[in-house]
Motif scaffolding. Structure first.
Motif, short mmCIF file in Angstrom:
data_model
loop_
_atom_site.label_atom_id
_atom_site.label_comp_id
_atom_site.label_asym_id
_atom_site.label_seq_id
_atom_site.Cartn_x
_atom_site.Cartn_y
_atom_site.Cartn_z
N PHE A 197 34.88 9.47 2.54
CA PHE A 197 36.35 9.75 3.43
C PHE A 197 37.00 11.65 3.01
N ALA A 198 36.57 12.20 2.30
CA ALA A 198 37.43 13.18 2.35
C ALA A 198 36.00 14.05 3.69
N ARG A 199 34.63 13.32 3.49
CA ARG A 199 33.75 14.25 4.46
C ARG A 199 34.32 13.67 6.15
N PHE A 201 37.16 12.80 7.21
CA PHE A 201 38.41 13.19 7.37
C PHE A 201 37.89 15.08 8.21
N GLY A 202 36.74 15.71 7.89
CA GLY A 202 36.58 16.92 8.17
C GLY A 202 37.01 17.44 7.35
N ALA A 203 37.00 17.31 5.80
CA ALA A 203 37.76 18.64 4.95
C ALA A 203 35.94 18.75 4.05
N HIS A 204 36.09 20.67 3.83
CA HIS A 204 35.30 20.78 2.89
C HIS A 204 35.55 20.48 1.35
N THR A 205 34.63 19.25 0.97
CA THR A 205 34.57 18.54 0.05
C THR A 205 33.96 19.02 -0.92
N VAL A 206 34.65 19.34 -2.28
CA VAL A 206 33.69 19.38 -3.74
C VAL A 206 33.18 18.36 -5.06
#
Ligand code: NAP
Ligand code: ZN
Length: 353
Positions: A197-199, A201-206
């Motif tokens: 989901f984070a991906r 939504f376009g976030a930089h994901t760690v």
């Protein structure tokens, strides 16, 4: 009332095994569903072993399972949303009062009278408590039965009903989007959905993991970076930099180590539910005005929104499909963080019991 096959545990120390359980005949509002797939959530293990006894003691026998996908076999006279033959889904909730301020805001998950899919008092009195999806058949009020986008694989869809909504909802509330740095702690069932989901939504994901062997998978699932949370130097490199961290870890751990990675006004949301209380240093919050909060699944409308989002973006869970006879082994593997990334029971295997 009718009888159906299930897998149940008789006590906190017994393995799950074959059982017969009662189900109510569908009322006017009810949908009867043949269960095809049911995901295995770590919450199932916590509850089968009575690890949440101070909050919600387990009533035995317990039939777990709240990531359900199945086929409608019968509908009550007043049912409008579903018809016989539809592929549908049921998550962690099968009831709420429908009249409180939370229900009026579509937050059935926050209703004080919400009814969990298993181990909750059964208002229909078919049994002392509700029984979950490790069974052949289930009867559920139509309001709590979800539609599944046609393009999604049924086995990979089942975990969306808990792992999916539990990660989608807090990320939506936090406004996760492009330009934000988001962390996901723990790469298990919830964590791997959080990464997807984070991906999306376009976030930089760690990803923060204690399992170095999961690094390649984390990158494949959509992470931009992977941090071994047991190595202090690797953690330190990210100090003060995260807008949002979703903590999905199922066991007790050092929350301060993650709080220190938040930026000013950053938030860490706990969705993992370890057995024992964990401590938090006041200073980690004061310095940087950071906050820690919690989140519990999501309401029904938001769960449908999440399923529709998954349909649009072709998102499902990575599942290892198992027969019900392997459920006890799967629980042991969950405890070793050895799941890639959700066990899902093919309920056809119950027919031979
Ligand atoms: P899971 O598949 O077992 O994943 C948990 C992950 O946590 C593991 O894969 C592991 O990831 C990490 N982990 C385990 N032990 C650890 C330790 N001692 N220290 C650090 N990390 C550790 O479990 P899940 O089904 O995703 O559920 C996670 C938690 O969320 C459970 O407590 C569950 O009850 C809870 N839950 C809450 C909600 C809600 O509504 N709030 C809904 C569903 C589940 P790595 O190998 O990457 O380190
Ligand atoms: Zn769950």
């Amino acid at each position: 009332m009718y009888k159906t096959k299930a897998y149940a545990a008789a006590s906190a120390t017994s393995p799950l095994g074959s059982a017969q359980i009662p189900r109510r005949d569908p009322t006017a509002q009810d949908v009867q569903i043949e269960v095809l797939f049911c995901g295995i959530c770590h919450s199932d293990l916590h509850q089968v072993r009575d690890e949440w006894k101070s909050i919600m003691p387990t009533v035995y026998p317990v039939v777990p399972g709240h990531e359900i996908v199945g086929r409608v076999t019968k509908v009550g006279a007043a049912v409008k949303k579903h018809k016989v033959g539809d592929l549908v889904a049921v998550g962690c909730l099968v009831g709420s009062d429908g009249s409180c301020p939370q229900c009026k805001k579509d937050l059935e998950n926050m209703c004080a009278n919400g009814v969990f899919t298993y181990n909750a008092p059964d208002k229909h009195k078919t049994a002392p408590v509700t029984y979950g999806g490790y069974s052949d058949s289930i009867v559920v009020d139509e309001h709590f039965v979800l539609r599944i986008p046609k393009n999604l694989d049924p086995a990979g869809t089942a975990p969306l009903l808990c792992a999916g909504i539990t990660t989608y909802s807090p990320m939506r509330r936090a406004g996760v989007k492009q330009g934000m740095k988001v962390g996901v702690a723990g790469l298990g069932g919830l964590g791997h959905m959080g990464v997807k989901f984070a991906r999306a939504f376009g976030a930089h994901t760690v990803v923060f993991t204690t399992s170095p062997s999961k690094k390649e998978d984390a990158l494949r699932l959509g992470a931009d970076e992977v941090v071994n949370s047991r190595i202090a130097d690797e953690m330190q490199k990210h100090a003060g930099s995260f807008d949002f961290i979703l903590d999905t870890i199922s066991a007790n751990h050092d929350i301060d180590a993650f709080i220190n990675l938040l930026a000013v006004d950053g938030n860490l949301t706990l969705v993992g539910a370890p057995e024992k209380p964990m401590s938090i240093s006041a200073f980690g919050l004061l310095m940087g005005r950071r906050s820690v909060s919690g989140s519990l699944i999501g309401g029904i409308a938001e769960t449908q929104e999440m399923l529709d989002f998954c349909g649009k973006h072709n998102i499902t869970s990575d599942v290892e499909v198992i027969p019900i006879q392997k459920v006890n082994e799967a629980y042991e593997r969950l405890l070793k963080s050895d799941v890639k990334y959700r066990f899902c029971i093919d309920m056809a295997s119950l027919k031979s019991e």
